[in-house]
Write a protein that holds these residues in place. Structure first.
Motif, PDB file in Angstrom:
ATOM      1  N   UNK A 184      47.305  29.373  20.023  1.00 51.20           N
ATOM      2  CA  UNK A 184      48.223  30.355  20.599  1.00 51.20           C
ATOM      3  C   UNK A 184      48.120  30.254  22.118  1.00 51.20           C
ATOM      4  N   UNK A 185      49.099  30.846  22.791  1.00 49.51           N
ATOM      5  CA  UNK A 185      48.998  30.914  24.238  1.00 49.51           C
ATOM      6  C   UNK A 185      48.440  32.265  24.641  1.00 49.51           C
ATOM      7  N   UNK A 186      47.420  32.258  25.452  1.00 49.41           N
ATOM      8  CA  UNK A 186      46.807  33.502  25.939  1.00 49.41           C
ATOM      9  C   UNK A 186      46.644  33.363  27.447  1.00 49.41           C
ATOM     10  N   UNK A 187      47.775  33.364  28.174  1.00 46.36           N
ATOM     11  CA  UNK A 187      47.731  32.972  29.581  1.00 46.36           C
ATOM     12  C   UNK A 187      47.054  33.977  30.515  1.00 46.36           C
ATOM     13  N   UNK A 188      47.070  35.257  30.153  1.00 42.36           N
ATOM     14  CA  UNK A 188      46.608  36.245  31.130  1.00 42.36           C
ATOM     15  C   UNK A 188      45.100  36.485  31.057  1.00 42.36           C
ATOM     16  N   UNK A 189      44.456  36.389  32.205  1.00 44.54           N
ATOM     17  CA  UNK A 189      43.034  36.733  32.326  1.00 44.54           C
ATOM     18  C   UNK A 189      42.929  37.790  33.423  1.00 44.54           C
ATOM     19  N   UNK A 190      42.892  39.044  33.025  1.00 49.62           N
ATOM     20  CA  UNK A 190      42.839  40.148  33.989  1.00 49.62           C
ATOM     21  C   UNK A 190      41.382  40.390  34.358  1.00 49.62           C
ATOM     22  N   UNK A 191      40.991  39.841  35.492  1.00 45.38           N
ATOM     23  CA  UNK A 191      39.585  39.910  35.912  1.00 45.38           C
ATOM     24  C   UNK A 191      39.541  40.085  37.423  1.00 45.38           C
ATOM     25  N   UNK A 192      38.650  40.953  37.872  1.00 45.26           N
ATOM     26  CA  UNK A 192      38.425  41.114  39.303  1.00 45.26           C
ATOM     27  C   UNK A 192      38.989  42.424  39.820  1.00 45.26           C
ATOM     28  N   UNK A 193      38.200  43.105  40.665  1.00 47.03           N
ATOM     29  CA  UNK A 193      38.583  44.355  41.286  1.00 47.03           C
ATOM     30  C   UNK A 193      38.253  44.250  42.786  1.00 47.03           C
ATOM     31  N   UNK A 194      38.247  45.368  43.484  1.00 47.99           N
ATOM     32  CA  UNK A 194      38.021  45.317  44.935  1.00 47.99           C
ATOM     33  C   UNK A 194      36.741  44.576  45.306  1.00 47.99           C
ATOM     34  N   UNK A 195      35.676  44.803  44.536  1.00 46.64           N
ATOM     35  CA  UNK A 195      34.380  44.266  44.925  1.00 46.64           C
ATOM     36  C   UNK A 195      34.101  42.850  44.467  1.00 46.64           C
ATOM     37  N   UNK A 196      34.887  42.363  43.497  1.00 43.15           N
ATOM     38  CA  UNK A 196      34.502  41.061  42.932  1.00 43.15           C
ATOM     39  C   UNK A 196      35.696  40.128  42.691  1.00 43.15           C
ATOM     40  N   UNK A 197      36.798  40.364  43.423  1.00 44.14           N
ATOM     41  CA  UNK A 197      37.989  39.543  43.157  1.00 44.14           C
ATOM     42  C   UNK A 197      37.775  38.064  43.480  1.00 44.14           C
TER      43      UNK A 197
END
Ligand SMILES: *Cc1c(COP(=O)(O)O)cnc(C)c1O
Length: 237
Positions: free
Chosen positions: A196-209
């Protein structure tokens, strides 16, 4: 509440951080989207983000977000990035374009049913506790195969990828780095085994982008670096 001048300056800084991190890892800035996180800030924060051209903002609580939606006339979308109780799934279709923090089979079933009721295909990300942090929601990496299988069997959900929040360890960037890298590797393996395609990796915030972008993040969720320190608003959040 910060004014729009401060916000726009912060935005330039954040975009520069993203561009620098992309450069350093040989990625194009077009591969990494920025989601402004307006939670705990007044509605004005969402308004500023939409005026600056963002098409969506992130909120972590359903009821808080629904109140803001009523007050915002600008066209804009809302993503739910925080933990959702199954009994609130009914509020999602029509109000949120995507739920990023799907973390249990019960919630999967409730969201699938809510989407069916509204005749829509609901976009979701599965939250993985890739850093195995006892203080975080999300399925454990070793449970993710089974969880993905359950998610893919929900006809009214569109699984676009994964989300994670790294353990809080500002003094040691390698903690966030290994969390993000392990989720990217897990995603790559699952794409192969489930075809399957799972393109999105939502990772990172202000401190660790930066660490997240280096590890392959496609979406950073940024609150305090854009709108100000969360501790100044409400220390309990
Ligand atoms: C608050 C929050 C963010 C943004 O955090 P900052 O450190 O303020 O950038 C990102 N993701 C989730 C899930 C959040 O709850």
């Amino acid at each position: 509440m910060i004014n729009s001048e401060v916000f726009l300056n912060n935005l330039i800084e954040v975009k520069t951080r993203i561009a620098t991190a992309c450069d350093a890892s040989g990625r194009s800035t077009e591969e990494v989207a920025l989601l402004p996180v307006t939670k705990t800030w007044p509605t004005e924060a969402a308004r500023m983000a939409f005026s600056a051209g963002f098409c969506s903002v992130g909120e972590n609580r359903v009821m808080e977000a629904l109140e803001k939606m009523e007050e915002v006339s600008e066209a804009g979308h809302w993503e739910l990035i925080g933990h959702l109780q199954s009994n609130k799934a009914k509020f999602i279709p029509g109000n949120f374009v995507r739920v990023q923090a799907v973390d249990s089979e019960k919630l999967l079933r409730c969201l699938d049913a809510a989407a069916a009721n509204s005749n829509c295909l609901l976009r979701v990300l599965l939250q993985v506790n890739a850093g195995k942090d006892p203080a975080k929601f999300g399925v454990l990496p070793e449970e993710t195969d089974g969880f993905l299988e359950a998610a893919l069997s929900c006809p009214n959900l569109k699984v676009e990828g994964f989300m994670t929040i790294a353990p809080f360890a500002p003094e040691d960037p390698s903690v966030a780095r290994s969390c993000f890298e392990s989720l990217r590797e897990l995603r790559d393996r699952l794409v192969g085994s489930f075809e399957v395609e799972l393109p999105e990796l939502s990772m990172g915030m202000s401190g660790d982008m930066e660490e997240a972008i280096r590890a392959g993040s496609t979406l950073v969720r940024v609150g305090s670096a854009l709108f100000g320190d969360r501790m100044q608003r409400n220390p309990s959040i």
